[in-house]
Every structure is written in structure tokens, then in C-alpha cells.
Design an enzyme around this catalytic site. Sequence first.
Site, mmCIF file in Angstrom:
data_model
loop_
_atom_site.group_PDB
_atom_site.id
_atom_site.type_symbol
_atom_site.label_atom_id
_atom_site.label_comp_id
_atom_site.label_asym_id
_atom_site.label_seq_id
_atom_site.Cartn_x
_atom_site.Cartn_y
_atom_site.Cartn_z
ATOM 1 N N LYS A 1 0.788 -1.125 0.002
ATOM 2 C CA LYS A 1 -0.010 -0.117 -0.005
ATOM 3 C C LYS A 1 0.873 1.253 0.118
ATOM 4 O O LYS A 1 0.501 2.360 -0.836
ATOM 5 C CB LYS A 1 -0.944 0.217 1.105
ATOM 6 C CG LYS A 1 -1.083 -0.756 2.317
ATOM 7 C CD LYS A 1 -2.160 -0.333 3.336
ATOM 8 C CE LYS A 1 -1.409 -0.217 4.808
ATOM 9 N NZ LYS A 1 -0.815 -1.464 5.016
ATOM 10 N N ARG B 109 11.321 -10.965 1.636
ATOM 11 C CA ARG B 109 11.676 -9.857 1.974
ATOM 12 C C ARG B 109 13.278 -9.955 2.723
ATOM 13 O O ARG B 109 13.627 -10.636 3.442
ATOM 14 C CB ARG B 109 10.713 -9.263 3.053
ATOM 15 C CG ARG B 109 9.572 -8.599 2.492
ATOM 16 C CD ARG B 109 8.987 -7.600 3.380
ATOM 17 N NE ARG B 109 8.342 -8.113 4.605
ATOM 18 C CZ ARG B 109 7.454 -7.395 5.391
ATOM 19 N NH1 ARG B 109 7.029 -6.219 4.851
ATOM 20 N NH2 ARG B 109 7.085 -8.196 6.301
#
Length: 286
Positions: free
Chosen positions: A66, A177
Site C-alpha cells: 500500500k 523480503r
Amino acid sequence: MAAISRLLRSTTSIPYLAGKSFSSAVASQAPSYNTPFLHPKPQFPRKDPRDRNVQWIFLGCPGVGKGTYASRLCKLLGVPHIATGDLVREELASSGPLSAQLSDIVNQGQLVSDEIIISLLSKRLAAGEAKGESGFILDGFPRTINQAEILDGVTDIDLAVNLKIREDVLLEKCLGRRICSECGKNFNVASINIKGENGSPGIMMAPLLPPAQCMSKLVTRADDTEEVVKERLRIYYDMSEPVEEFYRSQGKLLEFELPGGIPESWPKLLQALNLDDYESRQSAAA
Ligand SMILES: [Zn+2]
């Protein structure tokens, strides 16, 4: 770092700020939609939508991206990108009135209350308005139904964009990640290429690989294990469902399923937001 991430996953578990009229006013009243219940009056912009820029919020689980999409839209629309995580970090780094309190909270491993978050947000919006900013996209807020109700009492939200992505893809993304132990930059080594089947489209997401000098220094964050990521998502879904429902019932929720990485998703997101010819319209109007 763990303390910070705990902090950023804020909920309502700590007491209100002592002696702060803002938070005690919030504490003493149930959220309400029209009555100004805060004293002193908060400096949130509440203007006719025709006289201001968009006031949007971005919802979506951790890892969905986002921040990336919110920040791109902000550049396009010329509105500030206000991420509550940044506000907390900035306040902690400053000598602002809340910083001592915040660092106590962090050091004790507690969660930051909605009221502190609202107070930081209020301050940020007021400062922006004083500089002539108009509109905003909020990222990471509201996170709880309590925050959504408080926000609704003090400003108008035009649209809540709920970014979603297939859970298997999200999990793979989260597990991919990496952080560079030297420069602290974030990367992602997951390369997602799921073929479409039974009429459902496939999904492709390119990895975000580091430059050569970071490659040998990549580390995985301790809380990016499958178990922790799944637990984080479960907590997120529990908390966000009422928030989504809140905006859905107001007819303001835009559900957007990311069809892939940025190159695939960005044009479709613009279409969904009716912004696909925004730049050409802007230049035509100029
Ligand atoms: Zn590096």
C-alpha cells in the site's frame, strides 16, 4: 526494531495521555459522526470536496504494497502521502511533546494508543494545511474500527481503497523480503510466476533485487518467518474487517485485487480509480 514494529501495530491497549485535553476528550465520549467532540477543535480539514483535493485512505494487509501505490498516487494527484508509521518515527526522533511518552511506550514494549496516533495525525494535517496543502492519502490509518470512527468524526473521507492480493502470493512476497545489513534498504528476492488456470488469471511479480554491493549483505528480518507472517495476517484480518465494513456501509469502499506487480497493477488501479487519463486531462486543462 522489534519494539518499533510492535509500536506500529498500534491498538488501544494503553492509557490515554495524562493531562492532554485532546485525548481525554476522546476518551470521555463515544465516537459520533457529526458532533465535534474534541476540545480544542481539531485542525482537520473539512471542506467542500469541490474546494479541495482528494481525501482518501489506503487499506491493505502488511506486505501488500500500500505504501508504494499510495505514494505513487500522491505524486500523481499532488497530495501529501501521510503514513502513520512515519509520523510515529518522526515524533520519536524529535523533541516534540509526545516523544518522551512514545519512547517510554516503545521501551516498555507497549502499543501506541489510537489517541496518540490521532493526535499525531491531527498535528500533521494542521501543519500541512498551514502550508497550503489540500487533500491527503492516509496510509496505515485507520487501522481499527475505533480509529475509523474517530476519523469520521473529524474529517471527510471520500474513498477507502482496499488493496488485496492472493494470500499464497502475499505469503511468498513476505517471505522474500530482505534487508541490507549495511545500508538498511529493503529488497525482495521472491520471483512470482503463477500460471493462470481454470479461467483464473495468472500472476507475475518480479523480484526487487539489490545492487551488487548489497547482495552479500542481505538478511531476513527475524519476524519474517511463515508462522509469524501468518499470525500477522490473521491479526490484521480480524482488526480490518470491521474497518472495511464501516466504509462499505457508507458506500466508500473500493476493493482492488492486485493483478501482479507494479507494471501490471498500476494501470489497472488507475482505471479503477477513474484516473487512467488523469495526466492527459490535467495537461488539457492547463
Ligand atoms: Zn546495501
